[in-house]
Scaffold this motif. Structure first.
Motif, PDB file in Angstrom:
ATOM      1  N   CYS A   1       0.825  -1.217   0.000  1.00 55.20           N
ATOM      2  CA  CYS A   1       0.000   0.000   0.000  1.00 55.20           C
ATOM      3  C   CYS A   1       0.856   1.263   0.000  1.00 55.20           C
TER       4      CYS A   1
ATOM      5  N   LYS B   1     -10.368  -1.798  -5.372  1.00 52.27           N
ATOM      6  CA  LYS B   1     -10.063  -0.377  -5.296  1.00 52.27           C
ATOM      7  C   LYS B   1      -9.700   0.048  -3.880  1.00 52.27           C
ATOM      8  N   HIS B   2     -10.381  -0.515  -2.874  1.00 50.32           N
ATOM      9  CA  HIS B   2     -10.164  -0.072  -1.495  1.00 50.32           C
ATOM     10  C   HIS B   2      -9.851  -1.219  -0.540  1.00 50.32           C
TER      11      HIS B   2
ATOM     12  N   GLU C   1      -6.962   4.372  -1.692  1.00 48.40           N
ATOM     13  CA  GLU C   1      -6.998   3.431  -2.799  1.00 48.40           C
ATOM     14  C   GLU C   1      -5.779   2.514  -2.749  1.00 48.40           C
TER      15      GLU C   1
END
Length: 490
Positions: A209, A250-251, A292
């Protein structure tokens, strides 16, 4: 002294010196010969042990079963293996390339059943192998990179990007199970294993991330979909934990974690645990803001399979929310073997040791507390006899982050018992001292057995009321479903 006397002296002393040196050299050889022989035998033994470790997997034999082999057996096994290899005929480069490629594919196909891959992965790899073996390789492909030097830097750049992308998706760590992580039987506590799995998952997700230059984030554990305890971990064993990001929406992102146990004395390895976790990245500046996830690269089939798993776990989370809103208090003076009789409660104040740097509780610490409560439920149900052991965890949902300075309340109650296992529902609530409002932060279903050189029969659970009957039927349906899946895998 005259020159004649000097010459006579040299001639008289030279033979004595030569004899002394010869005796010294002879003694040195006698002393060094055993040492040289010992070193030579050590080299032979090391080479034979290395040869044994190479030849046993090639012949499909287990290292543990053939741990003691004579030197002659190792050499004969190697000679037979080399004799079975067909002689290499001189052919053109195109034919040699095709035959070598097909031989490698056949070798991969034959070794697939002996690996630790799951059934779906083996089927996908086998399908690709069969498709590659049936297709023909044109000779023009053999020298395409050499003929087109302009594309070679692009290929290198592409491989480097794939390598960096794959490296950010993987996390591996090894360490020894300590005594304080074990239970009374000398095996690792189930909660300690869950904490290790979560640590590997959060490291892999955190690196991925934050792999791009943007606002920094911290991945929060949203769900531990399923954990299988395939083999107990003993104190003193080495564990190898591997976490891989297998899908990213996406998340949110999915992390598959595997735990392999290794005996430090014999070197034998076995698969101990498998788990599937889902994380949601939150901004470090504002933990309520969901970030995101950087995309990952995979083939279309893997993306479709990951999308299916994502939709399935999302639906399960939505279905689980309404049923965890109500907490049933334990009745006064309940009868033995009822749900209220074995219901257990743990209350803990969250201070600095249990919290991470951002002022929130470590998810692994909460999972260990919930596992301890689940074990107490089975222990109370069996009238405080036997050694409870975790065998699986499902639907571990995290609804609210735990703040430092909160009071954590964990409650566990039995929902279903089979002949040898029990399913326990565990829910965790937190109450920050700043506002005094209670929040539902996590819930999960643990499956336990009483272990005494194998699972032992359990007393049946006495059901009282419609709500307990409904939970019992739901637990029974899931138990039968998992039993059917295990039978199909065999």
């Amino acid at each position: 002294m005259s020159p004649n006397m000097n010459c006579e002296a040299v001639q008289s002393f030279s033979p004595k010196l030569t004899v002394a040196k010869r005796k010294e050299a002879l003694e040195l050889r006698k002393t060094m010969k055993p040492l040289m022989e010992k070193r030579r035998r050590a080299r032979i033994n090391d080479s034979l042990n290395h040869l044994k470790s190479l030849i046993l997997p090639l012949t499909g034999r287990d290292n543990n079963r053939y741990s003691k082999l004579e030197k002659a057996d190792i050499l004969e096994m190697t000679v037979r293996f080399l004799s079975d290899i067909p002689p290499i005929n001189t052919k053109n480069s195109a034919d040699s390339y095709r035959e070598g490629y097909k031989a490698c594919l056949q070798r991969v196909s034959s070794m697939l059943p002996k690996t630790s891959l799951d059934q779906d992965a083996c089927q996908r790899v086998n399908a690709y192998v069969q498709q590659s073996m049936s297709s023909t390789v044109p000779p023009a492909c053999l020298n395409c990179c050499a003929q087109s030097s302009r594309t070679f830097p692009e290929i290198q750049q592409r491989l480097q990007s794939l390598k960096s992308s794959f490296g950010s998706r993987m996390e591996s760590k090894s360490r020894i199970i300590k005594a304080e992580e074990g239970n009374s039987s000398g095996n690792a506590h189930g909660g300690s294993v869950l904490k290790l799995i979560e640590e590997a998952g959060i490291i892999a997700s955190m690196r991925h991330c934050n792999s791009q230059n943007r606002e920094r984030c911290f991945p929060a554990l949203a769900q531990m979909e399923k954990v299988d305890f395939l083999s107990p971990l003993s104190v003193g064993e080495i564990i190898h934990t591997t976490a891989e990001i297998t899908y990213a929406s996406k998340h949110s992102l999915e992390v598959q974690v595997q735990v392999v146990a290794e005996n430090p004395i014999t070197g034998a390895k076995r698969m101990a645990n498998k788990a599937s976790l889902w994380y949601v990245p939150c901004s470090l500046q504002n933990l309520g803001k969901v970030m995101e996830v950087p995309p990952i690269e995979y083939v279309a089939e893997q993306e479709a399979e990951g999308r299916r798993r994502y939709e399935a776990q999302k639906m399960k989370r939505l279905e689980a929310k309404p049923r965890i809103e109500k907490t049933v208090p334990a009745p006064f003076n309940p009868e033995p073997y009822t749900v209220g009789f074995s219901q257990s409660l743990l209350i803990q104040y969250l201070c600095y040791p249990e919290c991470i740097a951002h002022g929130y509780m470590d998810s692994g610490v909460m999972m260990r507390a919930m596992d301890e409560v689940a074990g107490l439920v089975l222990y109370n149900h069996c009238l405080k006899k036997g050694n409870p052991v975790t065998i699986s965890v499902r639907d571990f949902n995290f609804n609210q982050k735990l703040k430092r300075g909160s009071i954590l309340t964990v409650m566990g109650r039995a929902t279903f018992t089979s002949a040898r296992s029990m399913e326990i529902e565990v829910i965790a609530d937190s109450m920050p001292l700043s506002d005094g409002i209670t929040y539902r932060c996590a819930s999960a279903f643990f499956s336990y057995v009483i272990w005494d050189n194998g699972s032992v029969p359990l007393p049946p659970l006495k059901i009282e009321g419609e709500d307990e009957q409904r939970r019992f039927e739901e637990g029974k349906a899931h138990y039968l479903q998992q039993k059917a899946m295990r039978s199909a895998e065999k």
